[in-house]
Design a protein around this motif. Structure first.
Motif, PDB file in Angstrom:
ATOM      1  N   ALA A  56       3.528 149.231 -10.752  1.00 25.43           N
ATOM      2  CA  ALA A  56       3.072 148.046 -10.020  1.00 25.43           C
ATOM      3  C   ALA A  56       3.818 146.802 -10.481  1.00 25.43           C
ATOM      4  CB  ALA A  56       1.566 147.871 -10.206  1.00 25.43           C
ATOM      5  N   GLN A  57       4.044 146.705 -11.768  1.00 26.09           N
ATOM      6  CA  GLN A  57       4.804 145.567 -12.295  1.00 26.09           C
ATOM      7  C   GLN A  57       6.249 145.615 -11.826  1.00 26.09           C
ATOM      8  OE1 GLN A  57       4.079 146.118 -16.482  1.00 26.09           O
ATOM      9  NE2 GLN A  57       2.244 144.809 -16.480  1.00 26.09           N
ATOM     10  N   GLU A  58       6.791 146.812 -11.728  1.00 25.82           N
ATOM     11  CA  GLU A  58       8.161 146.974 -11.216  1.00 25.82           C
ATOM     12  C   GLU A  58       8.237 146.538  -9.754  1.00 25.82           C
ATOM     13  OE1 GLU A  58      12.165 147.780 -11.584  1.00 25.82           O
ATOM     14  OE2 GLU A  58      10.631 147.878 -13.158  1.00 25.82           O
ATOM     15  N   LYS A  59       7.213 146.875  -8.989  1.00 26.38           N
ATOM     16  CA  LYS A  59       7.188 146.465  -7.588  1.00 26.38           C
ATOM     17  C   LYS A  59       7.099 144.948  -7.473  1.00 26.38           C
ATOM     18  CE  LYS A  59       4.753 146.958  -3.203  1.00 26.38           C
ATOM     19  NZ  LYS A  59       3.607 147.551  -2.477  1.00 26.38           N
ATOM     20  N   GLU A  60       6.263 144.352  -8.320  1.00 33.60           N
ATOM     21  CA  GLU A  60       6.126 142.893  -8.302  1.00 33.60           C
ATOM     22  C   GLU A  60       7.451 142.218  -8.656  1.00 33.60           C
ATOM     23  OE1 GLU A  60       3.152 139.466 -10.195  1.00 33.60           O
ATOM     24  OE2 GLU A  60       3.042 141.556 -10.861  1.00 33.60           O
ATOM     25  N   LYS A  61       8.139 142.752  -9.635  1.00 31.95           N
ATOM     26  CA  LYS A  61       9.447 142.219 -10.029  1.00 31.95           C
ATOM     27  C   LYS A  61      10.460 142.412  -8.910  1.00 31.95           C
ATOM     28  CE  LYS A  61      12.956 142.654 -13.658  1.00 31.95           C
ATOM     29  NZ  LYS A  61      13.337 143.386 -14.895  1.00 31.95           N
ATOM     30  N   PHE A  62      10.403 143.565  -8.242  1.00 26.99           N
ATOM     31  CA  PHE A  62      11.296 143.875  -7.131  1.00 26.99           C
ATOM     32  C   PHE A  62      11.100 142.878  -5.998  1.00 26.99           C
ATOM     33  CE2 PHE A  62      12.559 146.009  -3.241  1.00 26.99           C
ATOM     34  CZ  PHE A  62      13.691 146.735  -3.602  1.00 26.99           C
ATOM     35  N   THR A  63       9.823 142.575  -5.702  1.00 31.52           N
ATOM     36  CA  THR A  63       9.499 141.697  -4.576  1.00 31.52           C
ATOM     37  C   THR A  63       9.772 140.228  -4.879  1.00 31.52           C
ATOM     38  OG1 THR A  63       7.778 143.270  -3.902  1.00 31.52           O
ATOM     39  CG2 THR A  63       7.676 141.051  -2.970  1.00 31.52           C
ATOM     40  N   LYS A  64       9.424 139.803  -6.084  1.00 32.88           N
ATOM     41  CA  LYS A  64       9.489 138.371  -6.391  1.00 32.88           C
ATOM     42  C   LYS A  64      10.817 137.926  -7.026  1.00 32.88           C
ATOM     43  CE  LYS A  64       4.489 137.847  -6.943  1.00 32.88           C
ATOM     44  NZ  LYS A  64       3.389 137.409  -7.833  1.00 32.88           N
ATOM     45  N   GLU A  65      11.573 138.869  -7.593  1.00 33.55           N
ATOM     46  CA  GLU A  65      12.815 138.492  -8.262  1.00 33.55           C
ATOM     47  C   GLU A  65      14.046 139.149  -7.639  1.00 33.55           C
ATOM     48  OE1 GLU A  65      12.596 139.131 -12.463  1.00 33.55           O
ATOM     49  OE2 GLU A  65      10.580 138.259 -12.641  1.00 33.55           O
ATOM     50  N   PHE A  66      13.980 140.457  -7.441  1.00 31.04           N
ATOM     51  CA  PHE A  66      15.164 141.180  -6.985  1.00 31.04           C
ATOM     52  C   PHE A  66      15.522 140.852  -5.539  1.00 31.04           C
ATOM     53  CE2 PHE A  66      17.266 145.143  -5.462  1.00 31.04           C
ATOM     54  CZ  PHE A  66      18.394 145.058  -6.268  1.00 31.04           C
ATOM     55  N   LEU A  67      14.556 140.895  -4.643  1.00 28.91           N
ATOM     56  CA  LEU A  67      14.845 140.594  -3.235  1.00 28.91           C
ATOM     57  C   LEU A  67      15.300 139.147  -3.028  1.00 28.91           C
ATOM     58  CD1 LEU A  67      12.082 142.561  -1.273  1.00 28.91           C
ATOM     59  CD2 LEU A  67      14.468 143.177  -1.682  1.00 28.91           C
ATOM     60  N   PRO A  68      14.659 138.161  -3.676  1.00 31.85           N
ATOM     61  CA  PRO A  68      15.172 136.786  -3.545  1.00 31.85           C
ATOM     62  C   PRO A  68      16.607 136.638  -4.053  1.00 31.85           C
ATOM     63  CG  PRO A  68      12.917 136.740  -4.329  1.00 31.85           C
ATOM     64  CD  PRO A  68      13.344 138.163  -4.345  1.00 31.85           C
ATOM     65  N   SER A  69      16.973 137.387  -5.096  1.00 30.84           N
ATOM     66  CA  SER A  69      18.352 137.312  -5.588  1.00 30.84           C
ATOM     67  C   SER A  69      19.324 137.874  -4.555  1.00 30.84           C
ATOM     68  CB  SER A  69      18.490 138.074  -6.906  1.00 30.84           C
ATOM     69  OG  SER A  69      18.387 139.476  -6.705  1.00 30.84           O
ATOM     70  N   PHE A  70      18.893 138.888  -3.796  1.00 31.00           N
ATOM     71  CA  PHE A  70      19.722 139.432  -2.720  1.00 31.00           C
ATOM     72  C   PHE A  70      19.956 138.380  -1.639  1.00 31.00           C
ATOM     73  CE2 PHE A  70      19.819 141.210   1.561  1.00 31.00           C
ATOM     74  CZ  PHE A  70      20.911 142.057   1.504  1.00 31.00           C
ATOM     75  N   GLU A  71      18.868 137.717  -1.226  1.00 27.64           N
ATOM     76  CA  GLU A  71      18.975 136.702  -0.184  1.00 27.64           C
ATOM     77  C   GLU A  71      19.870 135.551  -0.629  1.00 27.64           C
ATOM     78  OE1 GLU A  71      17.985 137.092   2.779  1.00 27.64           O
ATOM     79  OE2 GLU A  71      16.797 138.911   2.485  1.00 27.64           O
TER      80      GLU A  71
END
Length: 244
Positions: A56-71
């Motif tokens: 769940a923490q990995e998903k939160e990091k994926f959503t809030k940090e990783f995807l914004p870095s892609f954009e």
């Protein structure tokens, strides 16, 4: 439970009713179930829940940090460097310029798509359940040991409970057999010296042969006998009342 009448020759012989193997099996199964559930709760508390929390923490990091870095990389024209960094970290890079998706990333790693972020309180509760199950298993084991060697004994004019209490048949003024047919349970109310009323239990499933002691009691009983009324008898009584 129907029992054969006691012959006069055997009416004075002691009747010994020992704890049945059925009782020991039931208590053993109960202790085993408590242990199994305890192990399940222990697994959840030590490994299961923390593992789900990590996902769940990995998903939160994926959503809030990783995807914004892609954009941000896409907007600033740094996609090649971003893709190289993502691959170096073992992260997905998307397909045909589309943003990476958690669903695909989770499936690749064998993770739940919607992991629950358990609180520390919920994790701690699993250990409380473990303690409760262990206590239940210990109690069941204690009851097995406690009942070893116990005997319900019927004599000519009285019976002796497994706890050693002597009760005279003549002191019994009420017998309830409504649960005897299906559960092997009957209750006898008696008066002690001084007039105090007490209740004794006949448990034919726990003490094999209890039916013989109950039969001996009823052979000299003249008080109130409560028995289960059959459905046909109940219907006839109801019909008679309607006709009145």
């Amino acid at each position: 439970m129907e029992t054969a009448p006691i012959s006069p020759a055997s009416a004075s012989e002691p009747i010994l009713c020992r704890v049945t193997s059925w009782y020991y099996r039931r208590m053993g199964m109960l202790a085993g179930l408590f242990l199994v559930f305890g192990l399940v709760f222990l697994y959840d508390g030590v490994w299961g829940y923390p593992k789900v929390v990590a996902i769940a923490q990995e998903k939160e990091k994926f959503t809030k940090e990783f995807l914004p870095s892609f954009e941000a990389a896409k907007k600033e024209g740094r996609m090649e460097q971003w893709i190289a960094d993502a691959k170096a970290k073992g992260m997905p890079t998307g397909v045909d310029g589309d943003s990476p998706r958690w669903k695909s990333y989770a499936a690749k790693n064998g993770w739940e798509e919607e992991p629950k972020l358990y609180s520390q309180r919920e994790i701690d509760e699993q250990f409380y359940y473990v303690y409760g199950c262990l206590a239940g298993a210990l109690i069941a084991g204690f009851l097995i040991l406690l009942n070893r060697g116990k005997v319900l004994r019927g004599e000519a004019d009285h019976w002796v409970t497994p706890e050693g209490l002597q009760i005279r048949y003549a002191d019994v003024f009420r017998v309830d057999k409504r649960k005897w047919e299906h559960k092997g349970l009957a209750y006898a109310w008696y008066r002690k010296q001084g007039g105090a009323e007490k209740r004794a239990v006949f448990d034919d499933l726990k003490y094999g042969g209890t039916d013989k002691i109950l039969e001996r009691l009823l052979a000299c009983f003249s008080g109130e006998l409560i028995e289960k009324v059959s459905e046909s008898a109940s219907t006839e009584t109801a019909t008679a009342e309607v006709e009145k």
